[in-house]
Design a protein around this motif. Structure first.
Motif, PDB file in Angstrom:
ATOM      1  N   PRO A  65       2.806 -21.107  24.435  1.00 20.23           N
ATOM      2  CA  PRO A  65       3.560 -21.499  25.627  1.00 20.23           C
ATOM      3  C   PRO A  65       5.013 -21.889  25.392  1.00 20.23           C
ATOM      4  O   PRO A  65       5.705 -22.269  26.339  1.00 20.23           O
ATOM      5  CB  PRO A  65       2.760 -22.692  26.167  1.00 20.23           C
ATOM      6  N   SER A  66       5.499 -21.839  24.176  1.00 16.61           N
ATOM      7  CA  SER A  66       6.943 -21.972  23.952  1.00 16.61           C
ATOM      8  C   SER A  66       7.297 -21.052  22.794  1.00 16.61           C
ATOM      9  O   SER A  66       6.434 -20.695  21.979  1.00 16.61           O
ATOM     10  CB  SER A  66       7.342 -23.413  23.634  1.00 16.61           C
ATOM     11  N   PHE A 123      -4.973 -23.752  24.164  1.00 18.95           N
ATOM     12  CA  PHE A 123      -3.926 -23.849  23.153  1.00 18.95           C
ATOM     13  C   PHE A 123      -4.065 -25.132  22.337  1.00 18.95           C
ATOM     14  O   PHE A 123      -3.600 -25.192  21.195  1.00 18.95           O
ATOM     15  CB  PHE A 123      -2.532 -23.765  23.792  1.00 18.95           C
ATOM     16  N   ARG A 175       0.273 -34.422  18.930  1.00 16.90           N
ATOM     17  CA  ARG A 175       1.037 -35.592  19.345  1.00 16.90           C
ATOM     18  C   ARG A 175       1.888 -35.269  20.569  1.00 16.90           C
ATOM     19  O   ARG A 175       2.001 -36.053  21.501  1.00 16.90           O
ATOM     20  CB  ARG A 175       1.922 -36.075  18.199  1.00 16.90           C
ATOM     21  N   THR A 176       2.487 -34.086  20.547  1.00 14.77           N
ATOM     22  CA  THR A 176       3.286 -33.661  21.699  1.00 14.77           C
ATOM     23  C   THR A 176       2.416 -33.550  22.946  1.00 14.77           C
ATOM     24  O   THR A 176       2.796 -34.008  24.024  1.00 14.77           O
ATOM     25  CB  THR A 176       3.946 -32.295  21.400  1.00 14.77           C
ATOM     26  N   LEU A 177       1.246 -32.942  22.811  1.00 11.99           N
ATOM     27  CA  LEU A 177       0.375 -32.765  23.978  1.00 11.99           C
ATOM     28  C   LEU A 177      -0.129 -34.117  24.493  1.00 11.99           C
ATOM     29  O   LEU A 177      -0.232 -34.330  25.702  1.00 11.99           O
ATOM     30  CB  LEU A 177      -0.816 -31.863  23.629  1.00 11.99           C
ATOM     31  N   THR A 181       1.310 -34.109  29.773  1.00 12.05           N
ATOM     32  CA  THR A 181       0.679 -34.303  31.080  1.00 12.05           C
ATOM     33  C   THR A 181      -0.798 -34.667  30.906  1.00 12.05           C
ATOM     34  O   THR A 181      -1.366 -34.518  29.826  1.00 12.05           O
ATOM     35  CB  THR A 181       0.753 -33.003  31.901  1.00 12.05           C
ATOM     36  N   GLN A 184      -2.715 -31.782  29.665  1.00 11.81           N
ATOM     37  CA  GLN A 184      -2.563 -31.525  28.229  1.00 11.81           C
ATOM     38  C   GLN A 184      -3.420 -32.488  27.410  1.00 11.81           C
ATOM     39  O   GLN A 184      -4.054 -32.095  26.428  1.00 11.81           O
ATOM     40  CB  GLN A 184      -1.087 -31.632  27.819  1.00 11.81           C
ATOM     41  N   MET A 187      -6.942 -31.461  27.583  1.00  8.79           N
ATOM     42  CA  MET A 187      -7.112 -30.265  26.755  1.00  8.79           C
ATOM     43  C   MET A 187      -7.340 -30.653  25.295  1.00  8.79           C
ATOM     44  O   MET A 187      -8.195 -30.081  24.604  1.00  8.79           O
ATOM     45  CB  MET A 187      -5.814 -29.453  26.886  1.00  8.79           C
TER      46      MET A 187
END
Lengths: 319, 116, 307
Positions: A65-66, A123, A175-177, A181, A184, A187
């Motif tokens: 996704p990026s 992901f 950590r980012t997820l 949100t 995320q 997930m």
């Protein structure tokens, strides 16, 4: 050339002395046939795991996704192809060819790590594979950098260096997820719920059910028992899970002050046995894909060999 | 498995050029030597398969140096290497003792070579 | 006796949460604009929107090509080729990212912004196919390995010729991207040429497939030498390269490789345009939509998220 019994005894004594003294066995050294066979089986299984392991992660390269995540994932899957090649290269020093091992893999005559027979559904699985699966792999593999067989130990040094980056990127993604949100975060927890128990199974059967362990340890092919490594992995992972803010799906998981280690629940060895014997969620798919790539590539390999043969003939001087 | 049987499996068949029977040989094994930076020797880093010398260099560059500029690479077909190894005792494998390409990695890798 | 005990059993885990390591990820993964700053000023006398569009053109060529090549992962004819094809895909992705960032800096991302993503991701994930400016060559299905290497040969030869000239661009970002990419593309071209030779002059089967692969790619070659109005304006401003000038160089490569590979230069018409418009105008083949649908699906399902 025949070797007398006395000579064999001397050679065996040399071998045992070298191994006991933490020396390295090198390809042209005498080695017991069992040692050679065990090594081939173990290294090939490891190589196959790298190659099959490209599939669950490769599943998300096109949808990453990026662009940064896409690049990291593509580079990681590429690293795995490289690791497989390093390891196949180590098996070739034992007198076995990669093509032969590939045949055994796609004929399901040799195994690979059962973890790769689970699907990557979101992901977040990419992050969890990096964190848990690569983390477990590192626990297994770091001691192998001191394996008694030189080419294997050297391949493992290189692989472990790269794996630690893989684990780090997985952790960083999670950590980012977790800072993202609600969707995320959900997930990530869902992925942890699905991968935690299979990651514990990566260390293999409990010590009591692992008949080859003692001999492999005596030969310094393995350095620790399955249960020792599994315990180390659990102890290492629990604080990381807390740092991430995810729950490991085991109600029995708790710190045991007396043992200075974590207690954890019983592993579902029936599921493990199912997956090992080929009835996991993705076994058939993984092997079919590998077989297709190998067989679809035959005409390319043939063409290159034919071209090389023509050139070799042409280069014979006319005079 | 016997070493002798195993090694014969790699000998490329005599190819035919009338187009009837394309050779289905495996790509031969190449040993790879890399000089990580100027001032160092080339050291053995591993092996790979390639159809010929040119592709072997390509593959070596991809696999073992990650295309780091300024790295010098040698590739040599394993069956072109002749070797001795006085500390090692190989009577058990004597039938293939001259097939050194089976036993390539008796070169040690110094710790200070980058990217290895 | 050599030992590797410096790889300690324990301390491997210590660095787990340490700083970002993008630099380590070989090539293409790091964000490397070379010596130039993404926010360098627009050269005097150059239209900002034109420059942004031109960056998108060159970025989209690389992005879509990279996405197509990444589709080979786990399917390559040999493990060594897995590594090689991924290298090329990573190089192109790296080129795309810098160019998208430059286009974003020039304002190209704003019409598409729906969430907190970086410019490069807004442009990659939240533009529809009609806003993609790539040549249609990069979006077509790659077919088998023979068609893929024919495609890489054409694409890399053309992009190399283009970016070699672009190193002299008045836009410092374009010049810097080009300077770095020239080395990469030279390698891609060489890799592809080696394989075209081997498949063309390999077995009867590989020869037939190589010729067929070349035929499949051929109708998309003509578009590479067609100048868009934006390109023409920027050529005059000393920023862009005139694609009509690249034909000779690309043909020289093919004239060298094809006969050596016992291949015949295809005699096939170029694909037709729609009302005179092609990929550079955002009028694509039917192949691009599905490629982008796959690429963008997850990002678009979470427009408020970053990853």
């Amino acid at each position: 050339m025949t070797v007398t019994e006395d000579e064999t005894r001397d050679l065996e004594a040399d071998f045992e002395r070298t191994v006991a003294a933490e020396g390295r066995i090198e390809p042209r050294d005498w080695m017991p046939e069992g040692y050679r066979k065990t090594l081939i089986r173990q290294i090939a299984q490891h190589a196959h795991s790298e190659i099959i392991g490209m599939q669950p992660e490769g599943n998300w390269i096109l949808r990453a996704p990026s662009l940064r995540r896409k690049a990291i994932l593509l580079a990681k899957v590429q690293d795995e192809a490289g690791h497989g090649l390093y390891l196949y290269s180590a098996t070739e020093t034992l007198g076995v060819d990669r093509a032969e091992l590939t045949e055994k893999l796609i004929d399901a005559k040799q195994k690979y790590s059962s973890i790769f027979n689970y699907p990557t559904l979101t992901f977040a699985d990419i992050g969890v594979i990096g964190w848990l699966v690569d983390g477990a792999a590192i626990c297994n593999q770091v001691p192998l950098c001191r394996s008694s067989y030189g080419p294997y130990a050297r391949a493992m040094v290189r692989i472990c260096k790269e794996e630690s980056f893989h684990q780090r990127q997985g952790f960083e993604l999670l950590r980012t997820l977790m800072a993202g949100t609600d969707a995320q975060r959900a997930m990530v927890q869902d992925a942890v719920d699905r991968w935690w128990w299979p990651s514990l199974m990566m260390f293999g059967p409990a010590d009591g059910d692992s008949p080859n362990t003692q001999q492999s340890m005596a030969w310094r092919i393995k350095r620790h028992t399955n249960d020792e490594l599994r315990q180390r992995y659990v102890d290492m992972t629990v604080p990381q899970a807390a740092a991430l803010g995810v729950t490991l799906p085991d109600p029995e998981l708790r710190w045991n002050d007396e043992l200075q280690a974590h207690d954890f629940g019983a592993i579902d060895w029936d599921e493990f046995a199912q997956v090992v014997k080929g009835a996991g969620p993705c076994n058939a798919q993984r092997l079919a894909n590998r077989r297709a790539a190998h067989e679809d590539g035959q005409w390319v390999r043939d063409a290159a060999a034919a071209y090389a043969a023509k050139r070799a003939h042409q280069e014979v001087p006319a005079a | 498995m016997s070493m002798a049987d195993d090694t014969t499996a790699h000998v490329e068949g005599e190819p035919t050029f009338d187009g009837s029977t394309p050779p289905r040989a495996h790509w031969p094994l190449y040993e790879v030597f890399v000089r990580g930076k100027r001032g160092l020797n080339h050291v053995h880093v591993g092996s790979l398969h390639a159809p010929d010398d040119t592709m072997a260099l390509h593959n070596a560059r991809n696999l073992y140096t990650r295309r780091n500029e300024g790295v010098s690479i040698w590739v040599v077909r394993g069956d072109a290497i002749t070797a001795s190894s006085p500390d090692e005792k190989d009577p058990f494998f004597a039938p293939s003792g001259d097939k050194v390409y089976r036993h390539p990695t008796f070169y040690e890798i110094p710790d200070d070579v980058p990217h290895l | 006796m050599h030992s590797h005990d410096e790889t300690d059993d324990e301390n491997v885990y210590d660095a787990l949460a340490s700083a970002d390591d993008d630099g380590r990820w070989a090539f293409g993964t790091g964000f490397d604009a070379g010596t130039a700053e993404i926010d360098a000023p627009v050269p005097e006398g150059v239209d900002r929107d034109d420059l942004a569009t031109y960056c998108l053109m060159l970025a989209d060529d690389a992005l879509v090509a990279s996405q197509r090549l990444a589709g080979w992962t786990t399917k390559a004819p040999e493990l060594e080729e897995e590594v090689a094809l991924a290298n090329i895909a990573l190089d192109l992705l790296g080129q795309a990212r810098v160019l998208l960032a430059r286009a974003g800096h020039l304002g190209a991302a704003e019409p598409f912004r729906v969430g907190p993503q970086d410019d490069e991701d807004v442009l990659a994930y939240f533009r529809d196919d009609r806003a993609f400016r790539n040549v249609t060559l990069v979006e077509i299905d790659l077919g088998d390995f023979a068609q893929t290497v024919a495609w890489i040969l054409v694409l890399a030869s053309w992009r190399l010729a283009l970016l070699q000239r672009l190193t002299g661009s008045r836009d410092p970002v374009l010049a810097a991207v080009a300077g770095k990419a020239v080395k990469e593309l030279t390698y891609h071209r060489d890799y592809a040429a080696q394989w075209v030779l081997r498949l063309g002059d390999g077995t009867p089967l590989s020869h037939a497939r190589m010729q067929a692969g070349l035929e499949a790619v051929w109708p998309f070659v003509e578009e590479l030498f067609t100048a868009h109005a934006v390109e023409r304006r920027l050529v005059d401003a000393g920023v862009a390269v005139d694609p009509t000038e690249l034909r000779g160089e690309v043909e020289a490569v093919l004239d060298q490789v094809l006969p050596a590979a016992t291949l015949t230069r295809p005699d096939r018409a170029a694909v037709g345009l729609v009302g005179g418009r092609g990929g550079r105008d955002g009028v694509h083949t039917e192949a691009l939509g599905p490629v982008l649908a796959v690429m963008q699906s997850l990002a678009r399902a979470h427009p408020e998220a970053t990853w």
